[in-house]
Design an enzyme around this catalytic site. Structure first.
Site, PDB file in Angstrom:
ATOM      1  N   ALA A  54      37.390  41.942  43.055  1.00  0.00           N
ATOM      2  CA  ALA A  54      36.469  41.403  44.060  1.00  0.00           C
ATOM      3  C   ALA A  54      36.839  41.838  45.478  1.00  0.00           C
ATOM      4  CB  ALA A  54      36.436  39.877  43.969  1.00  0.00           C
ATOM      5  N   THR A  55      38.118  42.044  45.750  1.00  0.00           N
ATOM      6  CA  THR A  55      38.508  42.477  47.091  1.00  0.00           C
ATOM      7  C   THR A  55      37.875  43.824  47.424  1.00  0.00           C
ATOM      8  OG1 THR A  55      40.589  41.251  47.134  1.00  0.00           O
ATOM      9  CG2 THR A  55      40.444  43.180  48.557  1.00  0.00           C
ATOM     10  N   ASN A  64      38.042  29.291  46.955  1.00  0.00           N
ATOM     11  CA  ASN A  64      39.229  29.556  46.138  1.00  0.00           C
ATOM     12  C   ASN A  64      40.316  28.506  46.286  1.00  0.00           C
ATOM     13  OD1 ASN A  64      39.183  31.036  48.778  1.00  0.00           O
ATOM     14  ND2 ASN A  64      41.352  31.296  48.320  1.00  0.00           N
ATOM     15  N   GLN A 114      35.561  33.497  42.431  1.00  0.00           N
ATOM     16  CA  GLN A 114      35.933  32.267  41.731  1.00  0.00           C
ATOM     17  C   GLN A 114      34.814  31.712  40.863  1.00  0.00           C
ATOM     18  OE1 GLN A 114      38.905  30.814  41.670  1.00  0.00           O
ATOM     19  NE2 GLN A 114      39.893  32.141  43.163  1.00  0.00           N
ATOM     20  N   SER A 169      35.537  39.455  39.932  1.00  0.00           N
ATOM     21  CA  SER A 169      36.886  39.907  39.597  1.00  0.00           C
ATOM     22  C   SER A 169      37.219  39.530  38.165  1.00  0.00           C
ATOM     23  CB  SER A 169      37.897  39.254  40.548  1.00  0.00           C
ATOM     24  OG  SER A 169      39.062  40.026  40.670  1.00  0.00           O
ATOM     25  N   HIS A 221      40.152  39.215  36.527  1.00  0.00           N
ATOM     26  CA  HIS A 221      41.306  38.376  36.181  1.00  0.00           C
ATOM     27  C   HIS A 221      41.084  36.895  36.457  1.00  0.00           C
ATOM     28  CE1 HIS A 221      43.280  37.566  40.199  1.00  0.00           C
ATOM     29  NE2 HIS A 221      42.440  38.511  40.532  1.00  0.00           N
ATOM     30  N   THR A 256      38.304  58.341  38.138  1.00  0.00           N
ATOM     31  CA  THR A 256      38.165  58.181  36.694  1.00  0.00           C
ATOM     32  C   THR A 256      38.066  56.699  36.335  1.00  0.00           C
ATOM     33  OG1 THR A 256      39.461  60.180  36.307  1.00  0.00           O
ATOM     34  CG2 THR A 256      39.254  58.638  34.463  1.00  0.00           C
ATOM     35  N   CYS A 311      46.787  34.962  47.563  1.00  0.00           N
ATOM     36  CA  CYS A 311      46.853  36.172  48.390  1.00  0.00           C
ATOM     37  C   CYS A 311      47.591  35.936  49.699  1.00  0.00           C
ATOM     38  CB  CYS A 311      45.445  36.681  48.686  1.00  0.00           C
ATOM     39  SG  CYS A 311      44.551  37.136  47.185  1.00  0.00           S
TER      40      CYS A 311
END
Length: 378
Positions: A71-72, A152, A180, A200, A202, A242, A327
């Site tokens: 997402a960043t 978040n 989130q 994102s 994860h 790639t 973060c």
């Protein structure tokens, strides 16, 4: 055994997802850009399937999904990528909120340093930003409105549908940071008025290092994004390099599972929330954020008279929790989110974030309470 209550920072990888990722790492390891043989074609097929699985979560078309590292990166492409359009059209005004993740606030700071004007709307004490206040900031020269779907730190869900309705006839692009929320609050992100969505992997039981930017077309026109990197034509020229086929396949499956298992996961997380509140009740926690607007798997609270760092140390080996965004956890600065909510500084300093999943184990809350009481009497 330590019970993991920091799922807002990252989730474990679902075993079904991990098995699929390993298959594409060790068996079907082709390059999706290789068009001349069946191994490359198998990789292409895996990417196409994942693109479709991600698209179904937010009701967009497959070709509107751009794979990123997370997402960043998606936030950076969405916001910095619009800068050239703003300069070309003279639209140099941006509206966002004071509780955004640094992955939004820092690109906005960069835009401000290059001549853009940024308005940040503050939340109310419940952690929710008013859609009406955001819409009221929109001007003829507004390029983009950017708002997170859910915070978040507090888990507070922001009024995305209301903002979509208010902006219906307005020209600014609407960007939603859904790091989130993707796969967790579903109908809110399916509104056709949302031009750009950041997601994102994860956060939804996929591996770290993969995410997506949804870039919805208006009519037949894509958002006029300028790529931040060059060196290849992958992902419609917006994200050269790639493709990490294994990670993308994992994101696709995780997205499909998040959609099909959504109701059961929500119910499990809501029940767990009640367990947490009952378990901590003897400590009289002060909860930050109205329960009716907070995601079922997040709880931000303060324990009166106790420093968050001391509580986390006391719970070491029992509970893994945080006191803010992963973060920025190394900075130990007061939360800009809780500060923007105008909470008393003692609550800001003592705030803890507990976040779990539908798979989280039970906690020995008597032991957790006893350890904190030992801090009080020490």
């Amino acid at each position: 055994m330590t019970v993991y209550l920091d799922a807002s920072a990252t989730t474990p990888v679902d075993k079904r997802v991990a098995d699929l990722v390993m298959r594409y790492l060790t068996e079907e390891f082709g390059n999706a850009g290789s068009r001349t043989h069946e191994i490359g074609h198998a990789a292409q097929t895996a990417v196409a399937r994942a693109r479709r699985q991600v698209a179904q979560v937010v009701h967009c078309t497959d070709d509107e999904v751009i794979f990123t590292s997370g997402a960043t990166e998606a936030n950076n492409i969405a916001l910095l990528g619009l800068a050239s359009e703003g300069e070309r059209t003279g639209k140099r005004h941006i509206v966002s909120t004071a509780i955004e993740h640094k992955a939004v606030l820092e690109p906005l700071q960069r835009l401000a340093s290059s001549g853009f004007e940024v308005d940040l709307v503050k939340p109310d004490p419940s952690g929710r930003v008013s859609a009406e206040q955001i819409a009221a900031k929109v001007r003829p020269d507004t390029l983009v409105v950017s708002m997170m779907a859910a915070n978040n730190e507090t888990g507070v869900i922001q009024p995305v549908p209301q903002l979509c309705r208010l902006l219906k006839d307005e020209p600014p692009y609407l960007h939603i940071d859904a790091a989130q929320a993707f796969g967790k609050i579903v109908p809110e992100l399916q509104h056709h008025r949302i031009d750009l969505i950041s997601a994102s992997g994860h956060k939804i039981f996929a591996p770290k290092g993969v995410g997506a930017l949804i870039a919805r077309k208006r009519g037949f026109r894509r958002p006029p994004l300028t790529p931040l990197l060059v060196g290849g034509g992958q992902e419609r020229g917006l994200r050269p390099g790639t493709l990490p086929v294994a990670l993308i396949a994992g994101l696709g499956l995780a997205s499909e599972l998040a959609l099909t298992e959504h109701a059961d996961r929500q119910a499990s997380c809501a029940a767990y929330r009640q367990e947490v509140l009952r378990g901590l009740a003897p400590l009289h926690p002060q909860v930050h954020g109205a329960a009716e607007h907070t995601m079922a798997h997040v709880l931000n609270l303060s324990l009166p008279g106790l420093d968050s760092e001391a509580v986390m140390v006391a719970w070491r080996g029992l509970l893994a929790v945080s006191n803010g965004s992963a973060c920025t956890s190394a900075s130990y600065e007061p939360s800009h989110v809780l500060t923007a909510m105008a909470l008393p500084q003692d609550q800001v300093r003592s705030a803890l974030r507990l976040s779990w999943t539908h798979m989280t184990e039970s906690v020995d809350w008597q032991e957790a309470v006893a350890r904190v009481r030992d801090l009080i009497t020490a």
